[in-house]
Write an enzyme that holds these catalytic residues in place. Structure first.
Site, PDB file in Angstrom:
ATOM      1  N   ASN A  74       4.278 -14.102  -2.451  1.00 18.53           N
ATOM      2  CA  ASN A  74       3.183 -13.942  -3.574  1.00 18.53           C
ATOM      3  C   ASN A  74       1.882 -13.580  -3.166  1.00 18.53           C
ATOM      4  O   ASN A  74       1.170 -14.532  -2.712  1.00 18.53           O
ATOM      5  CB  ASN A  74       3.415 -15.226  -4.623  1.00 18.53           C
ATOM      6  CG  ASN A  74       2.701 -15.257  -5.707  1.00 18.53           C
ATOM      7  OD1 ASN A  74       1.975 -14.142  -6.153  1.00 18.53           O
ATOM      8  ND2 ASN A  74       2.454 -16.421  -6.463  1.00 18.53           N
ATOM      9  N   LYS A  99      -0.455 -13.063  -5.226  1.00 19.36           N
ATOM     10  CA  LYS A  99      -1.672 -13.485  -6.254  1.00 19.36           C
ATOM     11  C   LYS A  99      -2.673 -12.494  -6.336  1.00 19.36           C
ATOM     12  O   LYS A  99      -2.310 -11.382  -6.376  1.00 19.36           O
ATOM     13  CB  LYS A  99      -2.275 -14.891  -5.819  1.00 19.36           C
ATOM     14  CG  LYS A  99      -0.846 -15.891  -5.498  1.00 19.36           C
ATOM     15  CD  LYS A  99      -1.615 -17.469  -5.067  1.00 19.36           C
ATOM     16  CE  LYS A  99      -0.328 -18.190  -4.891  1.00 19.36           C
ATOM     17  NZ  LYS A  99      -0.635 -19.810  -4.860  1.00 19.36           N
ATOM     18  N   HIS A 110       4.642 -19.583 -13.057  1.00 20.25           N
ATOM     19  CA  HIS A 110       4.064 -20.026 -11.923  1.00 20.25           C
ATOM     20  C   HIS A 110       2.893 -21.286 -12.189  1.00 20.25           C
ATOM     21  O   HIS A 110       2.286 -20.873 -13.405  1.00 20.25           O
ATOM     22  CB  HIS A 110       3.088 -18.873 -11.015  1.00 20.25           C
ATOM     23  CG  HIS A 110       2.803 -19.373  -9.818  1.00 20.25           C
ATOM     24  ND1 HIS A 110       1.566 -20.006  -9.640  1.00 20.25           N
ATOM     25  CD2 HIS A 110       3.261 -19.091  -8.368  1.00 20.25           C
ATOM     26  CE1 HIS A 110       1.392 -20.228  -8.312  1.00 20.25           C
ATOM     27  NE2 HIS A 110       2.443 -19.815  -7.712  1.00 20.25           N
ATOM     28  N   GLU A 153       0.000 -21.927 -11.543  1.00 21.53           N
ATOM     29  CA  GLU A 153      -1.550 -21.237 -11.658  1.00 21.53           C
ATOM     30  C   GLU A 153      -1.409 -20.789 -13.071  1.00 21.53           C
ATOM     31  O   GLU A 153      -2.504 -20.655 -13.658  1.00 21.53           O
ATOM     32  CB  GLU A 153      -1.634 -20.325 -10.769  1.00 21.53           C
ATOM     33  CG  GLU A 153      -2.008 -20.882  -9.445  1.00 21.53           C
ATOM     34  CD  GLU A 153      -1.798 -20.211  -7.975  1.00 21.53           C
ATOM     35  OE1 GLU A 153      -1.602 -18.888  -8.094  1.00 21.53           O
ATOM     36  OE2 GLU A 153      -1.723 -20.868  -6.882  1.00 21.53           O
ATOM     37  N   GLU A 207       7.979 -25.756  -6.790  1.00 24.98           N
ATOM     38  CA  GLU A 207       6.662 -25.544  -6.086  1.00 24.98           C
ATOM     39  C   GLU A 207       5.905 -26.739  -6.653  1.00 24.98           C
ATOM     40  O   GLU A 207       5.119 -26.664  -7.749  1.00 24.98           O
ATOM     41  CB  GLU A 207       5.957 -24.140  -6.643  1.00 24.98           C
ATOM     42  CG  GLU A 207       6.612 -22.767  -6.027  1.00 24.98           C
ATOM     43  CD  GLU A 207       5.660 -21.919  -5.922  1.00 24.98           C
ATOM     44  OE1 GLU A 207       5.694 -21.216  -4.837  1.00 24.98           O
ATOM     45  OE2 GLU A 207       4.966 -21.523  -6.752  1.00 24.98           O
ATOM     46  N   GLY A 242      -1.470 -24.162  -1.759  1.00 27.67           N
ATOM     47  CA  GLY A 242      -2.840 -23.932  -1.388  1.00 27.67           C
ATOM     48  C   GLY A 242      -3.499 -24.962  -0.698  1.00 27.67           C
ATOM     49  O   GLY A 242      -4.905 -24.939  -0.444  1.00 27.67           O
ATOM     50  N   SER A 297       2.341 -24.125   0.661  1.00 31.18           N
ATOM     51  CA  SER A 297       1.886 -24.483   2.187  1.00 31.18           C
ATOM     52  C   SER A 297       3.134 -24.121   3.242  1.00 31.18           C
ATOM     53  O   SER A 297       3.196 -24.775   4.141  1.00 31.18           O
ATOM     54  CB  SER A 297       1.175 -25.862   2.281  1.00 31.18           C
ATOM     55  OG  SER A 297       0.309 -26.056   1.473  1.00 31.18           O
TER      56      SER A 297
HETATM   57  P1  13P Z   1       0.594 -21.437  -0.835  1.00 30.67           P
HETATM   58  O1  13P Z   1       1.782 -20.869   0.232  1.00 30.67           O
HETATM   59  O2  13P Z   1      -0.530 -20.733  -0.435  1.00 30.67           O
HETATM   60  O3  13P Z   1       0.671 -22.955  -0.820  1.00 30.67           O
HETATM   61  O4  13P Z   1       1.170 -21.001  -2.367  1.00 30.67           O
HETATM   62  C1  13P Z   1       2.284 -21.141  -2.623  1.00 30.67           C
HETATM   63  C2  13P Z   1       2.612 -20.416  -3.875  1.00 30.67           C
HETATM   64  O5  13P Z   1       1.814 -20.692  -5.166  1.00 30.67           O
HETATM   65  C3  13P Z   1       3.581 -19.528  -3.972  1.00 30.67           C
HETATM   66  O6  13P Z   1       3.555 -18.910  -5.273  1.00 30.67           O
END
Ligand code: 13P
Length: 254
Positions: free
Chosen positions: A8, A10, A100, A102, A173, A179, A218
């Site tokens: 992803n 982003k 997601h 976010e 997740e 992150g 992560s």
């Molecule tokens: P990270 O791997 O940066 O923690 O992000 C995970 C994520 O949100 C994948 O969609």
């Protein structure tokens, strides 16, 4: 069931960087994907077409698929700034992400809207990766089951009938692991994935066993192999560590 390892990206990468990363990924994968794996790259909208061309050029016919990070649940219309399933299919997308964290937490998407998107995208021919996960406060308040249950119930409302199980994927997740560098522990992942499978069983009793549940949060080259080997973990959804081709290739082959 093939494991799905997904990147992803982003809100990172313009066209040139996306194209270069795919070329480097092809080199990192040795231009082939193990028979028990599928790989997906969720690129930003503006890099989808270039990414599709790069995938066709560098990994033709390989099990590496393109995905988008969001979709609007309508065929077309006056929805300024939004993108339709047919626009994504036109860019050679197979997958789209819905729910997601976010988007749920930063952009205020409701569980019901996530469900609308999921059902609409599936009916339109996109395969969906529906993301679920709890915040730290929810986990510490003993609300893991209630949160995942509510996200799944709303997220899976009005699914098309006769949905083939491989077209719907879940990604667990935990918000506190995204992150942050704080990966969920083995026990936490096992517990949440088993719980998610049980909750999906209540809604889709005929197909829950054949649906993939990815872990995200992560994931790095040094923890990927351990996580992907856990029960009920059918793949990984990788954010930060997917931005460099070398580290993502390492994870994809873990
Ligand atoms: P990270 O791997 O940066 O923690 O992000 C995970 C994520 O949100 C994948 O969609």
């Amino acid at each position: 069931m093939k494991k799905l390892i997904a990147a992803n990206w982003k809100m990172y990468k313009c066209r040139h960087d996306a194209t270069q990363t795919i070329a480097d990924l092809a080199a990192g994968l040795g231009r082939s994907v193990p028979a028990d794996r599928e790989i997906a790259v969720f690129a930003p909208f503006t890099a989808l077409a270039a990414s599709a061309e790069a995938l066709a050029a560098h990994m033709p016919g390989k099990a590496v698929f393109l995905g988008a990070q969001d979709v609007y649940p309508a065929v077309e219309g006056a929805f300024t700034g939004e993108i339709s399933p047919s626009m994504l299919l036109d860019c050679s997308c197979r997958f789209v992400l819905t729910g997601h964290s976010e988007r749920r937490h930063l952009l205020g998407e409701s569980r019901e809207f996530v469900g609308e998107k999921t059902a609409f995208a599936l009916a339109a021919g996109l395969d969906v990766v529906l993301c679920i996960g709890e915040t730290l406060t929810e986990r510490e308040g003993g609300r893991l089951e209630a949160v995942l249950g509510a996200q799944l119930e709303a997220g899976l409302a009005n699914l098309p009938r006769d949905l083939e199980p491989q077209r719907l994927v879940f990604a667990y997740e935990p918000v506190w692991a995204i992150g942050t560098g704080r990966v969920a522990g083995e026990k936490e992942i096992l517990q949440a994935h088993a719980l998610a499978r049980e909750l999906v069983k209540k809604i889709l009793p005929a197909s829950y066993a054949k649906m993939r549940i990815l872990y995200g949060g992560s994931v790095k080259p040094d923890n990927a192999a351990k996580i992907i080997g856990l029960d009920n973990v059918d793949g990984l959804l990788v954010g930060g560590a997917s931005l460099q081709a070398e580290s993502f290739a390492h994870i994809a082959l873990a």
